[in-house]
Design a protein around this motif. Sequence first.
Motif, mmCIF file in Angstrom:
data_model
loop_
_atom_site.group_PDB
_atom_site.id
_atom_site.type_symbol
_atom_site.label_atom_id
_atom_site.label_comp_id
_atom_site.label_asym_id
_atom_site.label_seq_id
_atom_site.Cartn_x
_atom_site.Cartn_y
_atom_site.Cartn_z
ATOM 1 N N VAL A 199 0.602 -1.619 0.101
ATOM 2 C CA VAL A 199 0.202 -0.298 0.347
ATOM 3 C C VAL A 199 0.862 1.132 0.181
ATOM 4 N N GLY A 200 0.917 1.681 -0.134
ATOM 5 C CA GLY A 200 1.325 3.474 -0.649
ATOM 6 C C GLY A 200 0.033 4.263 0.070
ATOM 7 N N TYR A 201 0.139 4.711 0.817
ATOM 8 C CA TYR A 201 -0.420 5.495 1.824
ATOM 9 C C TYR A 201 0.185 6.869 1.729
ATOM 10 N N ASP A 202 -0.850 7.705 1.982
ATOM 11 C CA ASP A 202 -0.691 9.577 1.850
ATOM 12 C C ASP A 202 0.467 9.882 1.479
ATOM 13 N N ILE A 203 1.465 9.359 0.780
ATOM 14 C CA ILE A 203 2.411 9.505 0.024
ATOM 15 C C ILE A 203 2.155 10.877 -0.573
ATOM 16 N N ASN A 243 3.697 1.546 -10.979
ATOM 17 C CA ASN A 243 4.021 0.273 -10.270
ATOM 18 C C ASN A 243 3.066 -0.233 -9.831
ATOM 19 N N MET A 244 2.451 1.703 -8.789
ATOM 20 C CA MET A 244 1.578 1.503 -8.598
ATOM 21 C C MET A 244 -0.543 0.933 -9.423
ATOM 22 N N ASP A 245 -1.421 1.292 -8.664
ATOM 23 C CA ASP A 245 -2.552 1.061 -9.094
ATOM 24 C C ASP A 245 -2.928 2.540 -8.048
ATOM 25 N N GLU A 250 -11.407 6.922 -0.320
ATOM 26 C CA GLU A 250 -12.309 6.297 0.521
ATOM 27 C C GLU A 250 -12.426 4.957 -0.237
ATOM 28 N N THR A 251 -11.678 4.149 -1.539
ATOM 29 C CA THR A 251 -11.821 3.083 -2.020
ATOM 30 C C THR A 251 -10.340 2.730 -1.150
ATOM 31 N N LEU A 252 -9.756 2.905 -0.274
ATOM 32 C CA LEU A 252 -9.198 2.092 0.050
ATOM 33 C C LEU A 252 -8.866 0.818 0.842
ATOM 34 N N SER A 253 -9.761 1.579 2.421
ATOM 35 C CA SER A 253 -10.162 0.245 2.662
ATOM 36 C C SER A 253 -10.818 -1.256 2.274
ATOM 37 N N GLU A 258 -6.322 -8.282 2.436
ATOM 38 C CA GLU A 258 -4.606 -9.592 2.891
ATOM 39 C C GLU A 258 -4.538 -8.938 4.362
ATOM 40 N N GLU A 259 -4.824 -9.735 5.021
ATOM 41 C CA GLU A 259 -4.629 -8.791 6.535
ATOM 42 C C GLU A 259 -2.854 -9.106 7.354
ATOM 43 N N THR A 260 -2.359 -8.779 6.333
ATOM 44 C CA THR A 260 -1.030 -8.364 6.121
ATOM 45 C C THR A 260 -0.602 -6.944 4.629
ATOM 46 N N VAL A 261 -0.115 -6.000 5.962
ATOM 47 C CA VAL A 261 0.182 -4.732 5.253
ATOM 48 C C VAL A 261 1.614 -3.932 4.959
ATOM 49 N N ILE A 262 2.459 -4.019 4.236
ATOM 50 C CA ILE A 262 3.595 -3.502 3.663
ATOM 51 C C ILE A 262 3.518 -2.151 2.954
ATOM 52 N N LEU A 263 3.629 -1.230 4.061
ATOM 53 C CA LEU A 263 3.698 0.326 3.188
ATOM 54 C C LEU A 263 5.017 0.726 2.349
ATOM 55 N N LEU A 264 4.504 1.108 1.647
ATOM 56 C CA LEU A 264 5.420 1.705 0.645
ATOM 57 C C LEU A 264 5.867 3.254 0.511
#
Length: 320
Positions: A199-203, A243-245, A250-253, A258-264
């Motif tokens: 996940v790219g979170y708030d980049i 390399n990311m969509d 609002e759509t992120l959740s 998956e039960e594991t998230v890796i933050l970019l």
Amino acid sequence: MNRRTLLSSAFALPLTLITTPLWAQSDADWPRALTHDRGTLTLKTAPQRVISTSPSLTGLLLAIDAPLVATAATTPGELTDEAGYFSQWAEIAHARGVESLYANRDFDIESLIIAGPDLVVGSSTGADSLLPYLAEVEAQGLPTLILDYSDTSWQAMARTLGRATDREAEAEAAIQDFESRAKEAAERLALNGRPATLVGYDIAGTYSIGRDHSPQAEVLEALGFAITPLPEEFKSAVTRVSNMDFISRETLSAAITEETVILLSADAKDVEAFLNDPLLANLPAVQKRQVYAMGLSSFRVDYYSALEMIETLDAALSVE
């Protein structure tokens, strides 16, 4: 292994690879025809003065000990040193005397000409793309190699650059070193294909889901993860693709399955922000606190950042 130890180890690798002096290298397989993102480039002899107009590719040139004399610099910030050199390779570049071609990715043809390169390496994508200036560069008769780092593994690019600079052995040694370290970490972690969402979170205000064939996904898979891409039902919500969509916050959740998230491109404070986001509170990954930072340098993958990703995730997952 701390960051200083990692950098020292990575710094030592390319320096130990030169076993044949430049004057003794064979010219038997030159000229060389190189396939790149803009067609075919033919080099008559091995280049001796390489210039990088893409900070995102500079780390690869350093990793294979190419004769890099200067690089474009980006805007100084959290990911760089004061010169605008990315932190994962800045120390190495300064130690080798790599000069700044121009600052803030502000293309300057005069600086390029004055540097006198016999090979220019540039990108076809991203904020440091050379494509808007390519005709100007080629009009000067400068051999130019263009690579797309958005969907090409760093290993494939290292091999291309190795062939372009007569550093094939150095490229293979860097790749083998990464694979050896990844294998050691994978054996310790025993993830065994553990599903995860990248996940790219708030980049810079953006939100995204990593593709399963991205350069970052390849590093994660080397550690034993299995990266789950954006579910098909959300493809129509994608606003931009690299390399990311990219999707809306609002759509992120709903897009994280998956039960594991890796933050970019993230560190510990980004993990806490993700865990405390009320829109994500119902995610199993949040409830189980299985959210891990991939490291700030993971936004772009080269040999040095790939090693940092291994170190960062190995440390985080080893305490589970």
